[in-house]
Design an enzyme around this catalytic site. Sequence first.
Site, mmCIF file in Angstrom:
data_model
loop_
_atom_site.group_PDB
_atom_site.id
_atom_site.type_symbol
_atom_site.label_atom_id
_atom_site.label_comp_id
_atom_site.label_asym_id
_atom_site.label_seq_id
_atom_site.Cartn_x
_atom_site.Cartn_y
_atom_site.Cartn_z
ATOM 1 C CE LYS A 169 -1.687 2.923 2.743
ATOM 2 N NZ LYS A 169 -1.685 4.096 1.840
ATOM 3 C CD GLU A 244 12.882 1.186 9.593
ATOM 4 O OE1 GLU A 244 13.305 2.173 10.223
ATOM 5 O OE2 GLU A 244 13.517 0.126 9.507
ATOM 6 C CB CYS A 278 12.694 9.474 8.753
ATOM 7 S SG CYS A 278 13.684 8.510 7.599
ATOM 8 C CD GLU A 378 9.525 13.150 11.951
ATOM 9 O OE1 GLU A 378 8.365 12.729 12.086
ATOM 10 O OE2 GLU A 378 10.424 12.492 11.400
HETATM 11 P P1 NAD Z 1 1.784 8.561 7.916
HETATM 12 O O1 NAD Z 1 1.981 7.770 9.164
HETATM 13 O O2 NAD Z 1 0.731 9.585 7.874
HETATM 14 O O3 NAD Z 1 1.466 7.570 6.698
HETATM 15 C C1 NAD Z 1 2.326 6.500 6.365
HETATM 16 C C2 NAD Z 1 1.536 5.415 5.667
HETATM 17 O O4 NAD Z 1 0.616 4.832 6.599
HETATM 18 C C3 NAD Z 1 0.685 5.928 4.494
HETATM 19 O O5 NAD Z 1 0.731 4.993 3.444
HETATM 20 C C4 NAD Z 1 -0.708 5.996 5.112
HETATM 21 O O6 NAD Z 1 -1.741 5.886 4.159
HETATM 22 C C5 NAD Z 1 -0.683 4.789 6.036
HETATM 23 N N1 NAD Z 1 -1.667 4.795 7.114
HETATM 24 C C6 NAD Z 1 -2.279 5.864 7.692
HETATM 25 N N2 NAD Z 1 -3.142 5.455 8.630
HETATM 26 C C7 NAD Z 1 -3.084 4.094 8.667
HETATM 27 C C8 NAD Z 1 -3.741 3.087 9.440
HETATM 28 N N3 NAD Z 1 -4.632 3.405 10.372
HETATM 29 N N4 NAD Z 1 -3.404 1.801 9.222
HETATM 30 C C9 NAD Z 1 -2.490 1.458 8.291
HETATM 31 N N5 NAD Z 1 -1.849 2.365 7.521
HETATM 32 C C10 NAD Z 1 -2.140 3.667 7.710
HETATM 33 O O7 NAD Z 1 3.213 9.179 7.563
HETATM 34 P P2 NAD Z 1 3.634 10.110 6.332
HETATM 35 O O8 NAD Z 1 3.141 11.498 6.549
HETATM 36 O O9 NAD Z 1 3.307 9.442 5.052
HETATM 37 O O10 NAD Z 1 5.217 10.081 6.475
HETATM 38 C C11 NAD Z 1 5.927 10.910 7.325
HETATM 39 C C12 NAD Z 1 6.421 10.170 8.540
HETATM 40 O O11 NAD Z 1 7.139 9.010 8.149
HETATM 41 C C13 NAD Z 1 7.384 10.987 9.373
HETATM 42 O O12 NAD Z 1 7.109 10.825 10.732
HETATM 43 C C14 NAD Z 1 8.734 10.373 9.034
HETATM 44 O O13 NAD Z 1 9.721 10.548 10.008
HETATM 45 C C15 NAD Z 1 8.369 8.951 8.861
HETATM 46 N N6 NAD Z 1 9.400 8.269 8.068
HETATM 47 C C16 NAD Z 1 10.215 7.345 8.666
HETATM 48 C C17 NAD Z 1 11.236 6.732 7.939
HETATM 49 C C18 NAD Z 1 12.163 5.705 8.545
HETATM 50 O O14 NAD Z 1 12.843 5.013 7.803
HETATM 51 N N7 NAD Z 1 12.245 5.594 9.852
HETATM 52 C C19 NAD Z 1 11.405 7.076 6.600
HETATM 53 C C20 NAD Z 1 10.557 8.031 6.030
HETATM 54 C C21 NAD Z 1 9.546 8.605 6.771
#
Ligand code: NAD
Length: 473
Positions: A169, A244, A278, A378
């Site tokens: 997804k 992650e 991140c 963050e």
């Molecule tokens: P997000 O948590 O809003 O969304 C991430 C994914 O989760 C999306 O595909 C979203 O549709 C899905 N999602 C949302 N609600 C869900 C649910 N209830 N159940 C299952 N899936 C669900 O994050 P974002 O805004 O897309 O990304 C930014 C965040 O990601 C930041 O906090 C960043 O630090 C983190 N990030 C971490 C890493 C790492 O490697 N540690 C890398 C990149 C980004």
Amino acid sequence: MQTLTTHYIDGAFVESHGREVMDIIGPTNGQLIAQVNLGDEEDTRRAIAAAQRAFATYGTSKPQERAEILRRLHRAASARIDDLTAAMVEEYGGVVQFSRLLVESGVNAFAAAEKAIGEIPWVRSWDKTTVTLEPVGVAGLITAWNANVLFMCLKFASAVAAGCTVVIKPSEMSPLQARILVEALHEAKLPNGLLNVVTGRGQVVGAELVRNPDVAKISFTGSVGVGESIMRDGAATMKRVTLELGGKSPTILLDDANLEEAIPAALGMAFMNSGQACAAGTRLLVPSKRLDAVKHAIADAMIAFPVGDPADPKTAVGPMVSQKQFDRVQSYIRKGIEEGAEVLVGGEGHPKGLEAGYFVKPTVFVNVSNDMTIAREEIFGPVLSVIAYDSDEDAIRIANDSNYGLHGAVLGTDLPRARRVASRLRAGRVVINGMTDDPQAPWGGFKFSGFGREYGAYGINAFLETRAILEAA
Ligand code: NAD
């Protein structure tokens, strides 16, 4: 304008059962660039069923067969590097130089996983005992938008190497780049059902993956809040999870650092991916006695970080991905000012001449203490907090005084000393004297940055179960 209406299920592009249509807005100018049909629970269940059928065969494949598939995937993805880079620039405003690095890193993940297959002890035996490493089952791979192609490739490569079939997804904000990648991977002539991709909302498609008993494992990249909900909701079906999550990474500038090299390196780590990373080094820890020199060096070095059109190779900082992200960054800049930090460069509002898109001013705060909101939370934008320290011990204490522990950096000329400081940081990865990467080195967080590791053999292990067979006689 593009219109996307299909998902990739069981080896074919199939029309979406979900009817919701989402607009994709280009962050550079706020214009509509695409419309996408979002998948629903039914699309997701069809994809899971296809992955489960495929697992019956693929789950028994030999590591050498999987290595051959990874070689094909690497070739297929390599053919579309330019298109993938262009889609990242258009879709989320990623600056072209950095987007290309992210895409290349994703494509290389297939080659790295193939190499790592050779390092894994798939079978060990002694006396009458045999231990084998087995694929965990169908895996749900859920990605964030800020490097969606990289995450899709990385997670898929590890799953393929382990013998798992998948439902991906992608972030609902990344459908264009996801589509190009799936077209590319389709050319690798995979067994049907090994790869399934359903674009949709997290609360719909993601939630179905997390709750469905036929999904054994979730590998997730995203925010802490969603990561917590996946852990909680996944417990009902005893999901294995890799999370992650976010970061608030420290960059420790030691007092022997050469500022001409260290400051551009520190700013590069703070502003990479326009600060939407991140691993961004958003807390710069500097010795109190060098604070004035550091301020001057930062002001001088900012010229190398121009904001503007992400398609221009000279641009270092592009727009934020969305209006929401723009507003979020603005609110943190305001909060920093309210809490008494001093704006050294940047500040609130759009940069001059860039009012049409979601551009913000790369901002550096000084006089920040580690308990201010801008040092703890963050921001996910180009906002750097400079924090003064008194001794190496003090720097280590401040660096570790965070809920997060994803990444860290140490800058200094005395290498043994830099290594000693690095070894004290409570973070999953620490770089010395600048950002660098190694596709076999693990990636992942301590504390609220999540758990589990990706990349190389570490990433493959996250998709494996261990089985022992013991003979009595
Ligand atoms: P997000 O948590 O809003 O969304 C991430 C994914 O989760 C999306 O595909 C979203 O549709 C899905 N999602 C949302 N609600 C869900 C649910 N209830 N159940 C299952 N899936 C669900 O994050 P974002 O805004 O897309 O990304 C930014 C965040 O990601 C930041 O906090 C960043 O630090 C983190 N990030 C971490 C890493 C790492 O490697 N540690 C890398 C990149 C980004």
